[in-house]
Write a protein that holds these residues in place. Sequence first.
Motif, short mmCIF file in Angstrom:
data_model
loop_
_atom_site.label_atom_id
_atom_site.label_comp_id
_atom_site.label_asym_id
_atom_site.label_seq_id
_atom_site.Cartn_x
_atom_site.Cartn_y
_atom_site.Cartn_z
N PRO A 3 0.84 -1.20 0.00
CA PRO A 3 0.00 0.00 0.00
C PRO A 3 0.88 1.25 0.00
CG PRO A 3 -0.09 -1.09 2.15
CD PRO A 3 0.70 -1.97 1.23
N ALA A 4 0.76 2.03 -1.07
CA ALA A 4 1.60 3.22 -1.23
C ALA A 4 1.00 4.11 -2.31
CB ALA A 4 3.03 2.83 -1.60
N GLY A 5 1.35 5.38 -2.26
CA GLY A 5 0.89 6.31 -3.29
C GLY A 5 1.40 7.71 -3.02
N PHE A 6 0.97 8.63 -3.84
CA PHE A 6 1.44 10.01 -3.76
C PHE A 6 0.89 10.72 -2.52
CE2 PHE A 6 1.71 9.19 -8.36
CZ PHE A 6 3.06 9.45 -8.53
N MET A 7 1.76 11.48 -1.88
CA MET A 7 1.35 12.34 -0.77
C MET A 7 0.38 13.39 -1.28
SD MET A 7 4.51 13.52 1.61
CE MET A 7 3.57 14.60 2.66
N GLU A 8 -0.47 13.85 -0.41
CA GLU A 8 -1.37 14.96 -0.71
C GLU A 8 -0.87 16.20 0.02
OE1 GLU A 8 -3.71 14.88 -2.88
OE2 GLU A 8 -4.00 12.72 -3.15
N ASN A 9 -1.23 17.36 -0.50
CA ASN A 9 -0.88 18.61 0.19
C ASN A 9 -1.53 18.62 1.57
OD1 ASN A 9 0.60 19.64 -1.96
ND2 ASN A 9 -1.18 20.63 -2.86
N GLY A 10 -0.82 19.14 2.53
CA GLY A 10 -1.38 19.32 3.87
C GLY A 10 -1.30 18.10 4.76
N GLU A 11 -0.64 17.02 4.35
CA GLU A 11 -0.52 15.86 5.22
C GLU A 11 0.94 15.54 5.47
OE1 GLU A 11 -2.60 12.54 3.41
OE2 GLU A 11 -1.12 12.34 1.82
N SER A 12 1.19 14.92 6.62
CA SER A 12 2.54 14.46 6.94
C SER A 12 2.81 13.16 6.18
CB SER A 12 2.66 14.20 8.45
OG SER A 12 1.90 13.06 8.81
N ILE A 13 4.06 12.75 6.15
CA ILE A 13 4.38 11.49 5.47
C ILE A 13 3.70 10.31 6.15
CG2 ILE A 13 6.49 12.28 4.34
CD1 ILE A 13 8.15 11.11 6.60
#
Length: 179
Positions: free
Chosen positions: A65-75
Amino acid sequence: MSRESADFKIGIPDGDDRERRMCQRCDFIDYVNPKIVVGSVVTWEDKILICKRAIEPRLGFWTLPAGFMENGESIEEGAAREAREEACANIEIERLLAVYSIPRISQVQIMFKAKLRSPDIAAGPESQDVKLVTWDEIPWKEMAFPSAVWALKQWHSLNGETVHPPFGNPEGTDHMTRG
């Protein structure tokens, strides 16, 4: 300035050392930077969570399970969100496992060690199937991405150790990561 009135050209901005798209009307510089991917090697007891992709790239292949980070969230928030979206999984992030540089596709991939809070999982909209597998059941030839294989093998090399420095790209993988 609206998009319609922008007038971009390629050039090297003052004080920079590489070509960028620059607006000739307003001096805006369109920086295009690498994308950040976040994910996890998620376990429940002696099993590992894997997801069969329902989207391209690598439709029908297995991954973590993995994917692109979204703006406004931590890693960490991003990795937990990806587990929810792909496997309806509620996870607890334990620690950083690895950081991979993949300049060929302009990505930085950050992988965590994580545990399921319960074994309840189901395929989300980006997964055809999800399952918990033992190490010997991992479908190695059907894995979607080299970085998922790296993360699994590096996680396995820990042999239960809880304190370790983060891994990076494995030796000898430059041919896979460079353009």
